[in-house]
Design a protein around this motif. Structure first.
Motif, PDB file in Angstrom:
ATOM      1  N   ALA A  99       0.866  -1.182   0.000  1.00 56.24           N
ATOM      2  CA  ALA A  99       0.000   0.000   0.000  1.00 56.24           C
ATOM      3  C   ALA A  99       0.900   1.229   0.000  1.00 56.24           C
ATOM      4  O   ALA A  99       1.827   1.332   0.810  1.00 56.24           O
ATOM      5  N   VAL A 100       0.645   2.161  -0.916  1.00 55.28           N
ATOM      6  CA  VAL A 100       1.510   3.335  -1.056  1.00 55.28           C
ATOM      7  C   VAL A 100       0.696   4.610  -0.878  1.00 55.28           C
ATOM      8  O   VAL A 100      -0.505   4.660  -1.193  1.00 55.28           O
ATOM      9  N   ARG A 101       1.352   5.625  -0.356  1.00 60.93           N
ATOM     10  CA  ARG A 101       0.742   6.941  -0.190  1.00 60.93           C
ATOM     11  C   ARG A 101       1.700   8.012  -0.704  1.00 60.93           C
ATOM     12  O   ARG A 101       2.850   8.082  -0.254  1.00 60.93           O
ATOM     13  N   LEU A 102       1.206   8.811  -1.638  1.00 63.42           N
ATOM     14  CA  LEU A 102       1.922  10.033  -2.015  1.00 63.42           C
ATOM     15  C   LEU A 102       1.158  11.175  -1.357  1.00 63.42           C
ATOM     16  O   LEU A 102       0.039  11.498  -1.761  1.00 63.42           O
ATOM     17  N   CYS A 103       1.738  11.763  -0.329  1.00 64.93           N
ATOM     18  CA  CYS A 103       1.046  12.771   0.470  1.00 64.93           C
ATOM     19  C   CYS A 103       1.484  14.172   0.069  1.00 64.93           C
ATOM     20  O   CYS A 103       2.679  14.437  -0.112  1.00 64.93           O
ATOM     21  N   SER A 104       0.507  15.055  -0.070  1.00 66.55           N
ATOM     22  CA  SER A 104       0.793  16.470  -0.326  1.00 66.55           C
ATOM     23  C   SER A 104       0.963  17.177   1.008  1.00 66.55           C
ATOM     24  O   SER A 104       0.178  16.969   1.944  1.00 66.55           O
ATOM     25  N   ILE A 105       2.004  18.015   1.120  1.00 66.00           N
ATOM     26  CA  ILE A 105       2.324  18.700   2.375  1.00 66.00           C
ATOM     27  C   ILE A 105       2.573  20.177   2.092  1.00 66.00           C
ATOM     28  O   ILE A 105       2.895  20.559   0.965  1.00 66.00           O
ATOM     29  N   ASP A 106       2.408  20.999   3.131  1.00 66.49           N
ATOM     30  CA  ASP A 106       2.670  22.423   2.924  1.00 66.49           C
ATOM     31  C   ASP A 106       4.173  22.694   2.965  1.00 66.49           C
ATOM     32  O   ASP A 106       4.986  21.818   3.309  1.00 66.49           O
ATOM     33  N   ARG A 107       4.544  23.918   2.608  1.00 76.89           N
ATOM     34  CA  ARG A 107       5.961  24.251   2.426  1.00 76.89           C
ATOM     35  C   ARG A 107       6.758  24.125   3.727  1.00 76.89           C
ATOM     36  O   ARG A 107       7.885  23.627   3.734  1.00 76.89           O
ATOM     37  N   ALA A 108       6.169  24.563   4.851  1.00 72.52           N
ATOM     38  CA  ALA A 108       6.886  24.506   6.119  1.00 72.52           C
ATOM     39  C   ALA A 108       7.169  23.067   6.534  1.00 72.52           C
ATOM     40  O   ALA A 108       8.241  22.754   7.074  1.00 72.52           O
ATOM     41  N   VAL A 109       6.214  22.179   6.288  1.00 68.18           N
ATOM     42  CA  VAL A 109       6.412  20.762   6.620  1.00 68.18           C
ATOM     43  C   VAL A 109       7.505  20.168   5.735  1.00 68.18           C
ATOM     44  O   VAL A 109       8.374  19.424   6.203  1.00 68.18           O
ATOM     45  N   PHE A 110       7.474  20.487   4.442  1.00 73.24           N
ATOM     46  CA  PHE A 110       8.526  20.006   3.539  1.00 73.24           C
ATOM     47  C   PHE A 110       9.905  20.439   4.020  1.00 73.24           C
ATOM     48  O   PHE A 110      10.849  19.642   4.062  1.00 73.24           O
ATOM     49  N   GLN A 111      10.052  21.699   4.388  1.00 76.16           N
ATOM     50  CA  GLN A 111      11.347  22.206   4.832  1.00 76.16           C
ATOM     51  C   GLN A 111      11.798  21.513   6.114  1.00 76.16           C
ATOM     52  O   GLN A 111      12.989  21.212   6.286  1.00 76.16           O
ATOM     53  N   GLY A 112      10.846  21.240   7.018  1.00 74.23           N
ATOM     54  CA  GLY A 112      11.201  20.549   8.253  1.00 74.23           C
ATOM     55  C   GLY A 112      11.673  19.129   8.005  1.00 74.23           C
ATOM     56  O   GLY A 112      12.694  18.689   8.544  1.00 74.23           O
ATOM     57  N   ILE A 113      10.934  18.390   7.173  1.00 76.65           N
ATOM     58  CA  ILE A 113      11.303  17.000   6.880  1.00 76.65           C
ATOM     59  C   ILE A 113      12.606  16.940   6.099  1.00 76.65           C
ATOM     60  O   ILE A 113      13.487  16.121   6.391  1.00 76.65           O
ATOM     61  N   ARG A 114      12.768  17.820   5.123  1.00 67.84           N
ATOM     62  CA  ARG A 114      14.002  17.828   4.328  1.00 67.84           C
ATOM     63  C   ARG A 114      15.216  18.138   5.209  1.00 67.84           C
ATOM     64  O   ARG A 114      16.272  17.506   5.066  1.00 67.84           O
ATOM     65  N   SER A 115      15.083  19.086   6.135  1.00 71.95           N
ATOM     66  CA  SER A 115      16.215  19.414   7.007  1.00 71.95           C
ATOM     67  C   SER A 115      16.548  18.245   7.925  1.00 71.95           C
ATOM     68  O   SER A 115      17.726  17.952   8.174  1.00 71.95           O
ATOM     69  N   TYR A 116      15.523  17.538   8.403  1.00 73.28           N
ATOM     70  CA  TYR A 116      15.748  16.365   9.258  1.00 73.28           C
ATOM     71  C   TYR A 116      16.473  15.263   8.478  1.00 73.28           C
ATOM     72  O   TYR A 116      17.452  14.674   8.964  1.00 73.28           O
ATOM     73  N   GLU A 117      16.015  14.981   7.271  1.00 76.38           N
ATOM     74  CA  GLU A 117      16.642  13.926   6.477  1.00 76.38           C
ATOM     75  C   GLU A 117      18.075  14.293   6.100  1.00 76.38           C
ATOM     76  O   GLU A 117      18.959  13.420   6.071  1.00 76.38           O
ATOM     77  N   ASN A 118      18.320  15.560   5.814  1.00 77.42           N
ATOM     78  CA  ASN A 118      19.687  15.982   5.510  1.00 77.42           C
ATOM     79  C   ASN A 118      20.613  15.796   6.704  1.00 77.42           C
ATOM     80  O   ASN A 118      21.783  15.417   6.553  1.00 77.42           O
ATOM     81  N   LEU A 119      20.100  16.066   7.909  1.00 79.04           N
ATOM     82  CA  LEU A 119      20.901  15.868   9.115  1.00 79.04           C
ATOM     83  C   LEU A 119      21.232  14.396   9.314  1.00 79.04           C
ATOM     84  O   LEU A 119      22.358  14.040   9.679  1.00 79.04           O
ATOM     85  N   ILE A 120      20.247  13.520   9.072  1.00 79.95           N
ATOM     86  CA  ILE A 120      20.486  12.088   9.208  1.00 79.95           C
ATOM     87  C   ILE A 120      21.522  11.615   8.191  1.00 79.95           C
ATOM     88  O   ILE A 120      22.454  10.868   8.518  1.00 79.95           O
TER      89      ILE A 120
END
Length: 334
Positions: free
Chosen positions: A275-296
């Protein structure tokens, strides 16, 4: 009798003196007095389209603090006041703690939270949610979160965008792999610049009899791999095709999630139902997740610049994330 030339005697004395300095310098103790700082509180919350909110409220740990099961459990706070507001409708959230759940409900909680039963049995984690059927994620609306803990107030807001449907989604083996593959998807991105997405997948089939974890569903919940968040900066308004490897659930001890031992780690397998989900997110959420993944991804790199995770929480740190869902199912067949 051995005689040293005066120059040789001088060199010998210099070497002895340097050795003395090295020996004494290695024994010097440096003590640094760290200043006292105020407690810093954390919000980690999600609200998916047509699903209730799930909110963790915690306290940040010091860099030099010990990390163990007890300290992790103490980081999750049960006594906060948490309120969700959607279009002036107010929904107080209730704390549910895993330590108070009977054994038969612990497995359901593990599936809901995305943790293993073993981990939840060790930790008393508290999560805030609502049983009100109207307190669910709503597309196109802003979802306000207000949290008060120990007389400190935090606020955050997230908007759930209109989801973008998946035009097609399929499984394919790359290169010379015969039974291990990745999932591909295709979308038509809307014309407005700034659309952001996050990918989740869940293997829903049961492990076979030969598997050490026989009888268990492969993934208890949806899992986002590293690199799961992306935006339309390079394909705005265009048809776009992408591929995604399989992610690993937090705390997983499954043999096929071990990248050091199993060739199946990171891949979907022939015969999987996903089961797959492509979720739409707002800009602030994208920036938060992207910064977290970059740190990891940059951990341990001597060339990485120090950075903090981007937060959309005012008065604290963390992320309050809303997700609009475009969902489909992939059968991994040739």
């Amino acid at each position: 009798m051995l005689l040293l030339h005066p120059v040789g005697q001088f060199r010998f004395a210099i070497l002895g003196f340097c050795g003395f300095l090295l020996a004494t310098s290695c024994q010097q103790t440096v003590e640094v007095e760290l200043p006292e700082v105020d407690d810093l509180y954390v919000i980690e919350g999600t609200i998916f389209e047509n699903e209730p909110p799930l909110v963790f409220v915690g306290k940040a740990q010091g860099y030099f603090d010990a990390v163990n099961a007890s300290s992790i459990a103490d980081s999750f706070l049960p006594g906060a006041e948490v309120v969700l507001t959607i279009e002036e409708q107010v929904y107080p959230l209730t704390a549910l703690c895993t330590g108070e759940l009977p054994e038969e409900l612990l497995e359901e909680a593990a599936s809901l939270l995305g943790f293993s039963v073993e981990l939840l049995s060790m930790l008393d984690l508290c999560i805030y949610t609502s049983l009100d059927p109207n307190a669910i994620g709503q597309v196109g609306k802003s979802h306000y979160l207000d949290v008060t803990v120990n007389e400190q107030t935090m606020t955050a807001v997230t908007m759930i965008p209109q989801p973008v449907p998946l035009d097609s989604v399929w499984w394919q083996t790359p290169g010379t792999q015969d039974s291990l593959g990745v999932i591909y998807g295709a979308i038509n991105d809307p014309p407005d610049l700034g659309d952001s997405y996050r990918w989740f997948a869940q293997r829903t089939n049961v492990r076979p009899s030969w598997d050490p974890l026989s009888g268990q569903v492969k993934d208890a919940n949806y899992v986002a791999p590293l690199g799961s968040a992306f935006d339309d900066a390079f394909f705005n308004g265009l048809a776009f095709e992408f591929s995604v490897f399989r992610g690993v659930a937090a705390g997983s001890t499954a043999w096929d999630d071990d990248f050091s031992e199993s060739p199946e780690a990171g891949y979907f397998k022939l015969g999987d139902t996903v089961a797959v989900r492509l979720c739409s997110i707002d800009r602030a959420v994208f920036q938060g997740i992207r910064s977290y993944e970059n740190l990891i991804l940059s951990q341990g790199s001597p060339f990485a610049l120090p950075a903090n995770m981007t937060s959309n929480v005012v008065g604290g740190i963390g992320l309050w994330a809303g997700y609009g869902i475009a969902q489909d199912t992939v059968i991994c067949t040739e």
